[in-house]
Design a protein around this motif. Structure first.
Motif, PDB file in Angstrom:
ATOM      1  N   PRO A 140       0.840  -1.204   0.000  1.00 40.56           N
ATOM      2  CA  PRO A 140       0.000   0.000   0.000  1.00 40.56           C
ATOM      3  C   PRO A 140       0.870   1.248   0.000  1.00 40.56           C
ATOM      4  N   LEU A 141       1.318   1.643  -1.211  1.00 43.72           N
ATOM      5  CA  LEU A 141       2.346   2.671  -1.246  1.00 43.72           C
ATOM      6  C   LEU A 141       1.840   4.094  -1.346  1.00 43.72           C
ATOM      7  N   GLY A 142       0.797   4.312  -2.144  1.00 43.27           N
ATOM      8  CA  GLY A 142       0.498   5.691  -2.471  1.00 43.27           C
ATOM      9  C   GLY A 142       1.719   6.218  -3.207  1.00 43.27           C
ATOM     10  N   GLU A 143       2.072   7.454  -3.011  1.00 45.58           N
ATOM     11  CA  GLU A 143       3.299   7.947  -3.634  1.00 45.58           C
ATOM     12  C   GLU A 143       4.437   7.774  -2.645  1.00 45.58           C
ATOM     13  N   ALA A 149      14.477   9.582   2.961  1.00 42.16           N
ATOM     14  CA  ALA A 149      14.492   8.808   4.212  1.00 42.16           C
ATOM     15  C   ALA A 149      14.812   7.346   3.917  1.00 42.16           C
ATOM     16  N   MET A 150      14.265   6.826   2.806  1.00 41.18           N
ATOM     17  CA  MET A 150      14.550   5.438   2.443  1.00 41.18           C
ATOM     18  C   MET A 150      16.033   5.249   2.147  1.00 41.18           C
ATOM     19  N   ARG A 151      16.618   6.231   1.460  1.00 37.15           N
ATOM     20  CA  ARG A 151      18.048   6.115   1.120  1.00 37.15           C
ATOM     21  C   ARG A 151      18.914   6.182   2.374  1.00 37.15           C
ATOM     22  N   GLU A 152      18.487   7.003   3.322  1.00 38.76           N
ATOM     23  CA  GLU A 152      19.208   7.092   4.593  1.00 38.76           C
ATOM     24  C   GLU A 152      19.110   5.744   5.336  1.00 38.76           C
ATOM     25  N   VAL A 229       9.723   2.819   6.109  1.00 34.23           N
ATOM     26  CA  VAL A 229      10.367   4.109   6.398  1.00 34.23           C
ATOM     27  C   VAL A 229       9.866   5.155   5.390  1.00 34.23           C
ATOM     28  N   GLY A 230       9.783   4.760   4.123  1.00 35.16           N
ATOM     29  CA  GLY A 230       9.310   5.670   3.072  1.00 35.16           C
ATOM     30  C   GLY A 230       7.879   6.124   3.296  1.00 35.16           C
ATOM     31  N   GLN A 231       7.094   5.269   3.939  1.00 29.40           N
ATOM     32  CA  GLN A 231       5.696   5.604   4.214  1.00 29.40           C
ATOM     33  C   GLN A 231       5.524   6.318   5.551  1.00 29.40           C
ATOM     34  N   GLY A 232       6.609   6.454   6.287  1.00 29.95           N
ATOM     35  CA  GLY A 232       6.514   7.090   7.598  1.00 29.95           C
ATOM     36  C   GLY A 232       5.967   6.171   8.674  1.00 29.95           C
ATOM     37  N   ARG A 233       5.881   4.852   8.391  1.00 27.65           N
ATOM     38  CA  ARG A 233       5.364   3.920   9.412  1.00 27.65           C
ATOM     39  C   ARG A 233       6.456   3.489  10.382  1.00 27.65           C
ATOM     40  N   ILE A 234       7.730   3.583   9.941  1.00 25.14           N
ATOM     41  CA  ILE A 234       8.855   3.246  10.828  1.00 25.14           C
ATOM     42  C   ILE A 234       9.838   4.415  10.738  1.00 25.14           C
ATOM     43  N   LYS A 238      13.815   3.832  14.856  1.00 26.96           N
ATOM     44  CA  LYS A 238      13.193   2.516  15.080  1.00 26.96           C
ATOM     45  C   LYS A 238      13.924   1.445  14.248  1.00 26.96           C
ATOM     46  N   LEU A 239      14.268   1.797  13.006  1.00 25.95           N
ATOM     47  CA  LEU A 239      14.983   0.838  12.150  1.00 25.95           C
ATOM     48  C   LEU A 239      16.331   0.476  12.774  1.00 25.95           C
ATOM     49  N   LYS A 240      17.018   1.489  13.308  1.00 25.52           N
ATOM     50  CA  LYS A 240      18.308   1.255  13.965  1.00 25.52           C
ATOM     51  C   LYS A 240      18.123   0.316  15.167  1.00 25.52           C
ATOM     52  N   ASP A 241      17.049   0.535  15.928  1.00 23.08           N
ATOM     53  CA  ASP A 241      16.747  -0.338  17.083  1.00 23.08           C
ATOM     54  C   ASP A 241      16.504  -1.779  16.635  1.00 23.08           C
ATOM     55  N   ILE A 242      15.742  -1.941  15.525  1.00 24.94           N
ATOM     56  CA  ILE A 242      15.448  -3.288  15.023  1.00 24.94           C
ATOM     57  C   ILE A 242      16.765  -3.986  14.657  1.00 24.94           C
ATOM     58  N   LEU A 243      17.629  -3.278  13.911  1.00 26.89           N
ATOM     59  CA  LEU A 243      18.908  -3.857  13.485  1.00 26.89           C
ATOM     60  C   LEU A 243      19.766  -4.228  14.698  1.00 26.89           C
ATOM     61  N   GLU A 244      19.831  -3.300  15.671  1.00 23.70           N
ATOM     62  CA  GLU A 244      20.726  -3.530  16.815  1.00 23.70           C
ATOM     63  C   GLU A 244      20.196  -4.549  17.808  1.00 23.70           C
ATOM     64  N   SER A 245      18.884  -4.827  17.773  1.00 19.72           N
ATOM     65  CA  SER A 245      18.340  -5.816  18.719  1.00 19.72           C
ATOM     66  C   SER A 245      18.787  -7.241  18.366  1.00 19.72           C
ATOM     67  N   ARG A 246      19.185  -7.475  17.084  1.00 15.41           N
ATOM     68  CA  ARG A 246      19.670  -8.790  16.630  1.00 15.41           C
ATOM     69  C   ARG A 246      18.715  -9.910  17.026  1.00 15.41           C
ATOM     70  N   ASP A 247      17.422  -9.641  16.820  1.00 13.40           N
ATOM     71  CA  ASP A 247      16.412 -10.605  17.254  1.00 13.40           C
ATOM     72  C   ASP A 247      15.341 -10.722  16.170  1.00 13.40           C
ATOM     73  N   SER A 248      15.198 -11.927  15.632  1.00 13.25           N
ATOM     74  CA  SER A 248      14.234 -12.176  14.560  1.00 13.25           C
ATOM     75  C   SER A 248      12.829 -11.694  14.946  1.00 13.25           C
ATOM     76  N   LEU A 249      12.488 -11.780  16.235  1.00 11.41           N
ATOM     77  CA  LEU A 249      11.140 -11.417  16.687  1.00 11.41           C
ATOM     78  C   LEU A 249      10.955  -9.911  16.842  1.00 11.41           C
ATOM     79  N   ALA A 250      12.057  -9.152  16.770  1.00 10.82           N
ATOM     80  CA  ALA A 250      11.946  -7.690  16.899  1.00 10.82           C
ATOM     81  C   ALA A 250      11.439  -7.062  15.607  1.00 10.82           C
TER      82      ALA A 250
END
Length: 274
Positions: A140-143, A149-152, A229-234, A238-250
């Motif tokens: 569900p992208l819209g524009e 932000a996505m590139r960052e 991230v591009g849609q502003g949902r994350i 938050k993305l950095k937290d997901i990566l650093e948590s090193r947990d599939s369930l995160a």
């Protein structure tokens, strides 16, 4: 080894929609075959003396497509016949694959110790996102107005990381090192490489990822996260937290990109042409 046994490396492409993935399925699973099942059937029709077994370089999931996947196999012809030339092998396999959405693009004769999976230097995947397509099954992208932000976000994933948060749970998990080096994560306006399948020009964005190897569903999870991230949902934090948590369930469960937008576009080897 008989003089007429030869190891080949083949490159092949497929539309993955009707297959259960690149590798063969267990015999008791009757619904959909893997691409490997069809390639091995085609090879058997060329009447090898040895049992046919393909080693596929890149195990794409059910529904994922490939513009270039690769595999090696040994093929022994009857004693009085020389090994197939590369051109004849490609032609003969495609003749037997014509009912399938699979075609062999190139073949090379390689040394007996060559291994398609372990010799691969890198694999490149492209995820194609169509803009302005409103079917509920699609992203569900819209524009996609937040490409910066996505590139960052993509830049955050490049380099060597423990990608545990970006892999889905599967039986290989205990044996695969979650530390991977992502060499490329880029976001560009798309080129129409499947344009003939559409009746009108649909604008695309392409997310390209390159690494020596990837974890199970890693590319689809990274894509889903970048789109969110591009849609502003994350947020980037938050993305950095997901990566650093090193947990599939995160990893947020509703963010994985569907298989059908993903293409394996190349597998690179050191030898020239491969």
């Amino acid at each position: 080894v008989m003089y007429n046994q030869q190891r080949y490396l083949i490159f092949f492409q497929y539309i993955g929609t009707k297959y259960s993935g690149a590798v063969k399925v267990p015999p008791h699973q009757l619904e959909k075959k893997g691409v490997q099942d069809h390639l091995e059937d085609a090879l058997r029709r060329l009447r090898p003396l040895n049992p046919v077994s393909l080693s596929i370089s890149s195990r794409t999931d059910r529904g994922v497509h490939a513009l270039s996947n690769s595999a090696h196999f040994d093929f022994q012809r009857k004693n009085d016949k020389p090994p197939f030339t590369e051109e004849i092998l490609v032609e003969a396999l495609n003749f037997h694959l014509k009912a399938e959405q699979i075609s062999v693009t190139r073949a090379y004769r390689v040394p007996d110790d060559f291994h398609a999976r372990f010799r691969a230097l890198s694999r490149t995947y492209v995820y194609r996102i169509a803009l302005g397509v409103s079917q509920p099954a699609q992203l569900p992208l819209g524009e996609l107005n937040r490409v910066c932000a996505m590139r960052e976000a993509a830049a955050m994933l490049v380099g060597t990381h423990d990608f545990s948060s970006f892999r889905a749970v599967n039986s290989d998990m205990p044996f695969r090192n979650p530390v991977k080096t992502l060499d490329v994560a880029s976001i560009q306006p798309g080129r129409a490489f499947v344009c003939e399948h559409f009746h009108r020009e649909i604008p695309f964005w392409e997310l390209t990822f390159q690494s020596k190897s990837f974890l199970y569903k890693q590319v689809r999870r990274m894509t889903g996260a970048l789109v969110a991230v591009g849609q502003g949902r994350i947020s980037l934090t938050k993305l950095k937290d997901i990566l650093e948590s090193r947990d599939s369930l995160a990893y947020p469960h509703n963010v994985v990109a569907p298989a059908r937008g993903l293409f394996l576009t190349r597998v690179d080897y050191r030898e020239s042409g491969k």
